[in-house]
Design a protein around this motif. Structure first.
Motif, PDB file in Angstrom:
ATOM      1  N   MET A 267       0.822  -1.209   0.000  1.00 56.27           N
ATOM      2  CA  MET A 267       0.000   0.000   0.000  1.00 56.27           C
ATOM      3  C   MET A 267       0.853   1.254   0.000  1.00 56.27           C
ATOM      4  N   TYR A 270       1.211   3.325  -3.234  1.00 53.54           N
ATOM      5  CA  TYR A 270      -0.023   3.973  -3.682  1.00 53.54           C
ATOM      6  C   TYR A 270      -0.396   5.121  -2.753  1.00 53.54           C
ATOM      7  N   MET A 273       1.673   7.964  -3.744  1.00 53.06           N
ATOM      8  CA  MET A 273       1.156   8.605  -4.949  1.00 53.06           C
ATOM      9  C   MET A 273      -0.036   9.495  -4.630  1.00 53.06           C
ATOM     10  N   LEU A 277      -0.192  13.516  -5.231  1.00 49.41           N
ATOM     11  CA  LEU A 277      -1.202  14.130  -6.083  1.00 49.41           C
ATOM     12  C   LEU A 277      -2.142  15.027  -5.287  1.00 49.41           C
TER      13      LEU A 277
ATOM     14  N   PHE B  59     -10.558   4.703 -13.357  1.00 45.03           N
ATOM     15  CA  PHE B  59      -9.888   3.429 -13.619  1.00 45.03           C
ATOM     16  C   PHE B  59      -9.841   2.621 -12.320  1.00 45.03           C
ATOM     17  N   MET B 116      -5.400   8.084 -12.841  1.00 47.17           N
ATOM     18  CA  MET B 116      -4.395   7.410 -12.033  1.00 47.17           C
ATOM     19  C   MET B 116      -4.719   7.459 -10.544  1.00 47.17           C
ATOM     20  N   LEU B 117      -5.340   8.559 -10.089  1.00 47.34           N
ATOM     21  CA  LEU B 117      -5.700   8.637  -8.669  1.00 47.34           C
ATOM     22  C   LEU B 117      -6.737   7.585  -8.315  1.00 47.34           C
ATOM     23  N   LEU B 119      -7.210   4.833  -9.853  1.00 44.68           N
ATOM     24  CA  LEU B 119      -6.503   3.551  -9.880  1.00 44.68           C
ATOM     25  C   LEU B 119      -5.724   3.333  -8.585  1.00 44.68           C
ATOM     26  N   ALA B 120      -5.055   4.404  -8.133  1.00 47.05           N
ATOM     27  CA  ALA B 120      -4.239   4.262  -6.923  1.00 47.05           C
ATOM     28  C   ALA B 120      -5.101   3.877  -5.723  1.00 47.05           C
ATOM     29  N   PHE B 121      -6.267   4.515  -5.610  1.00 43.58           N
ATOM     30  CA  PHE B 121      -7.128   4.174  -4.479  1.00 43.58           C
ATOM     31  C   PHE B 121      -7.606   2.727  -4.574  1.00 43.58           C
ATOM     32  N   GLN B 123      -6.110   0.274  -5.977  1.00 38.42           N
ATOM     33  CA  GLN B 123      -4.996  -0.622  -5.649  1.00 38.42           C
ATOM     34  C   GLN B 123      -4.750  -0.646  -4.139  1.00 38.42           C
ATOM     35  N   MET B 124      -4.930   0.505  -3.484  1.00 35.30           N
ATOM     36  CA  MET B 124      -4.735   0.543  -2.027  1.00 35.30           C
ATOM     37  C   MET B 124      -5.748  -0.369  -1.343  1.00 35.30           C
ATOM     38  N   TYR B 127      -4.785  -4.064  -2.008  1.00 38.87           N
ATOM     39  CA  TYR B 127      -3.710  -4.590  -1.165  1.00 38.87           C
ATOM     40  C   TYR B 127      -4.130  -4.632   0.297  1.00 38.87           C
ATOM     41  N   PHE B 128      -4.994  -3.691   0.702  1.00 33.86           N
ATOM     42  CA  PHE B 128      -5.489  -3.729   2.074  1.00 33.86           C
ATOM     43  C   PHE B 128      -6.187  -5.064   2.348  1.00 33.86           C
ATOM     44  N   GLU B 131      -3.753  -8.186   2.011  1.00 38.67           N
ATOM     45  CA  GLU B 131      -2.727  -8.421   3.016  1.00 38.67           C
ATOM     46  C   GLU B 131      -3.260  -8.473   4.441  1.00 38.67           C
ATOM     47  N   TRP B 245      -7.176  -4.269 -10.601  1.00 35.74           N
ATOM     48  CA  TRP B 245      -7.269  -3.366 -11.747  1.00 35.74           C
ATOM     49  C   TRP B 245      -7.758  -4.095 -12.987  1.00 35.74           C
ATOM     50  N   HIS B 246      -7.633  -5.446 -12.995  1.00 35.47           N
ATOM     51  CA  HIS B 246      -8.188  -6.189 -14.124  1.00 35.47           C
ATOM     52  C   HIS B 246      -9.700  -6.013 -14.192  1.00 35.47           C
TER      53      HIS B 246
END
Lengths: 288, 344
Positions: A267, A270, A273, A277, B59, B116-117, B119-121, B123-124, B127-128, B131, B245-246
């Motif tokens: 994490m 991200y 990032m 941003l 995204f 991208m933002l 997407l980043a969220f 992904q966070m 992974y949260f 994991e 993201w897929h």
């Protein structure tokens, strides 16, 4: 946890950062100049890895493997631009996303057809298989240092091409004003094809260099794609300097995140990032 | 705003009728597959509100799909029975809350940075859940019962039965479609479409653009949460792959392929993509190659997606030449634009 442990982590982080920089600089070059969001960028990383594996096992020499793989990727990149991407310059970003997503599917399937779904490993070349002794019981593999060194060489070469050559001049001009370059008589179509081909080859090169360190497996490009997008966005889209800073930040954050915060390591990048941003919505070196 | 021409409307009604009748004749396998498709349709329509109407290219939409599923799974993982109403309230509020948070931060950025933002969220969150051992880690969480819809103490419909679940999801899909078309017909809808067309002009007219975008983002996130909730209830498990993201990628493909800016386009897209995924492996083991080829063909030859093709066909067949011309000229503009011209 002494200082040499942190030194090793630092070196690992820098080496990872350099590899990310290769991938991300290709991505940012393609986006900055051509305005194309290339989701298939990770596929070229994968192609690089597999070609390095393939040619190395054919020639029994990693160096020859890489030397053979580079022209192949250049040709593949050129062909992809001419056959598919070139139809999309006038279209909305969304269609580029869709088309390059389809390219991912195609490349993944081709990879499965050509090389199967097994995990392969590439031997570290004999000459660089040793390690540097840091302390009595801590050593650092020479090959990883070599990766960083080759990335520095490539980065300098890229700097030289972009700042000092005629091609670089047209690339820079194309990035700031496409129509003007075209009206000055430069063949923008060919320029774009060359930029795309060079850009994806940078990703493939990273894949080749990383092959002996990481194993080569299906889907290897996916993770790289997302993380290099993160790098590009942190640095500011279209900025090579930004890509470098972004890659180093992410490389170090990821490496030290795994050591210091193992339960939430993935994490960290991200979160970094989002933080960047939030503070600068256009990235560190982005324009407006 | 796009208007549904009469042929398209008839086509859609026939489609719904076919879906109503299908379980009477279709095999169990295809009933299950259609449930999946309809859930994916809800998910895709919700994204269309962002991409096709508000002009926000998210995204990371799978995050809300996943949050919807995980909300159900986390609150009811040890429960013997799931009260539908409680579950629904929890899912709606959790996904709306997360969408509010993510949206509030993301809409500050625009263009590629917004992509991208989000997407980043996503992904966070991915992974949260991936994991955290408390929430099942990469194995995900299993659910052992279906929600029970109780009114008083009598059960309204038994969702353990696959056919009942099918009609339940079909009703959701139609409801979500109708709700969104009502929202889009309301003044709110006109404002968000205007934001997509020309944001600064809308701002100059005095509308609080950011607030409109945020509301749109929250509505879309909440609807995606419902889709995730239905998916989790149907399959009986959630995994981090729900938020990957897929998943965000495929739903975006569905929206664009189906035709963004038309609410029915994403539904058609979901049908086409899932049926192709089901159908192509019969021909060849390397079906993804065909799938990629088909998507490329759509991008190159059907710029407005399947919905655009339908409009073109129905115009050619049923309407005067004048309308047919309108649908053919504006080469690369999304479906909303030329259809808007028709309704004027």
């Amino acid at each position: 946890m002494d200082s040499s442990f942190y030194l090793i982590q630092l070196l690992n982080g820098i080496q990872y950062g350099f590899l990310l920089f290769l991938v991300a600089s290709g991505l940012t070059l393609i986006f900055g100049i051509m305005g194309i969001i290339n989701l298939a960028h990770g596929s070229f990383y994968m192609i690089g890895s597999y070609l390095a594996f393939w040619f190395t096992s054919l020639t029994d020499n990693f160096l020859y493997g890489i030397l053979l793989a580079i022209p192949v990727t250049l040709v593949v990149g050129y062909a992809v631009e001419r056959l598919a991407i070139s139809y999309l310059y006038q279209r909305d970003h969304l269609y580029q996303v869709l088309l390059t997503y389809a390219l991912i599917l195609i490349f993944n399937e081709l990879q499965r057809m050509l090389w199967g779904s097994d995990v392969h490993s590439v031997a570290v070349p004999q000459a660089f298989s040793g390690s540097v002794q840091l302390t009595e019981n801590q050593a650092y593999p020479v090959y990883r240092l070599l990766i960083s060194a080759s990335c520095i060489v490539i980065a300098l070469a890229m700097y030289w091409v972009i700042q000092k050559t005629r091609l670089g001049m047209t690339i820079r001009a194309g990035a700031s004003n496409r129509e003007m370059v075209q009206s000055l008589g430069i063949n923008v179509n060919r320029l774009f094809a060359v930029v795309f081909s060079l850009g994806v080859t940078l990703a493939a090169l990273a894949g080749m260099l990383a092959a002996p360190v990481n194993t080569v497996y299906p889907g290897i490009g996916d993770g790289v794609l997302i993380i290099s997008f993160v790098v590009v966005v942190i640095g500011g889209i279209g900025s090579i300097k930004g890509a470098f800073i972004g890659a180093m930040l992410i490389g170090l954050a990821d490496t030290f995140g795994k050591v210091l915060l193992p339960e939430m390591a993935s994490m960290v990048v991200y979160a970094l990032m989002a933080l960047v941003l939030f503070w600068r919505p256009q990235g560190l070196f982005g324009k407006g | 705003m796009y208007t549904l021409t009469r042929p398209i409307l008839i086509f859609l009604c026939l489609g719904v009728a076919a879906l109503v009748l299908f379980p009477l004749v279709g095999s169990e396998f295809y009933v299950g597959l259609l449930i999946r498709i309809m859930i994916l349709s809800i998910f895709a329509i919700s994204l269309d509100l962002l991409i096709g109407y508000t002009g926000l290219i998210s995204f990371g939409h799978a995050a809300f799909f996943g949050i919807g599923g995980y909300t159900l799974a986390i609150f009811f993982q040890d429960a013997d029975s799931i009260n539908f109403w409680i579950a629904l309230v929890l899912v709606l509020s959790c996904s709306a809350l997360v969408a509010l948070l993510v949206g509030w931060i993301s809409i500050r950025a625009s263009g590629v940075y917004f992509i991208m933002l989000t997407l980043a969220f996503a992904q966070m969150f991915y992974y949260f859940f991936f994991e955290s051992p408390d929430f099942g880690g990469d194995d995900g969480i299993f659910l052992f019962s279906k929600p029970e819809i109780l009114i008083g103490s009598t059960s309204l419909i038994d969702l353990e039965d696959e056919h009942n679940f099918y009609y339940f999801v079909l009703a959701w899909m139609v409801a979500v479609y109708l709700i969104l078309s009502m929202i889009l017909k309301a003044p709110f809808g006109h404002v968000i479409v205007a934001i997509k067309a020309n944001e600064s002009r809308v701002r100059a007219l005095g509308y609080p653009v950011q607030r409109y975008k945020l509301v749109s983002f929250v509505i879309a996130g909440t609807l995606a949460g419902i889709a995730g909730f239905l998916e989790a209830a149907h399959t009986g498990y959630v995994t981090p792959a729900y938020l990957g993201w897929h998943e965000s990628g495929i739903v975006m493909v569905i929206v664009i392929l189906g035709g963004m800016g038309t609410l029915f386009g994403p539904i058609l897209g979901a049908f086409v993509i899932v049926l192709l995924q089901d159908f192509l492996p019969n021909f060849t083991e390397h079906w993804q190659l065909l799938m990629g080829g088909i998507i490329i063909a759509v991008v190159l030859f059907l710029p407005k997606g399947i919905a655009g093709l339908l409009y073109r066909l129905s115009n050619r067949l049923f309407t005067s030449k004048e309308y047919a011309d309108v649908s053919q000229n504006s080469g690369d503009t999304p479906a909303t634009v030329d259809v808007r011209e028709q309704s004027l």
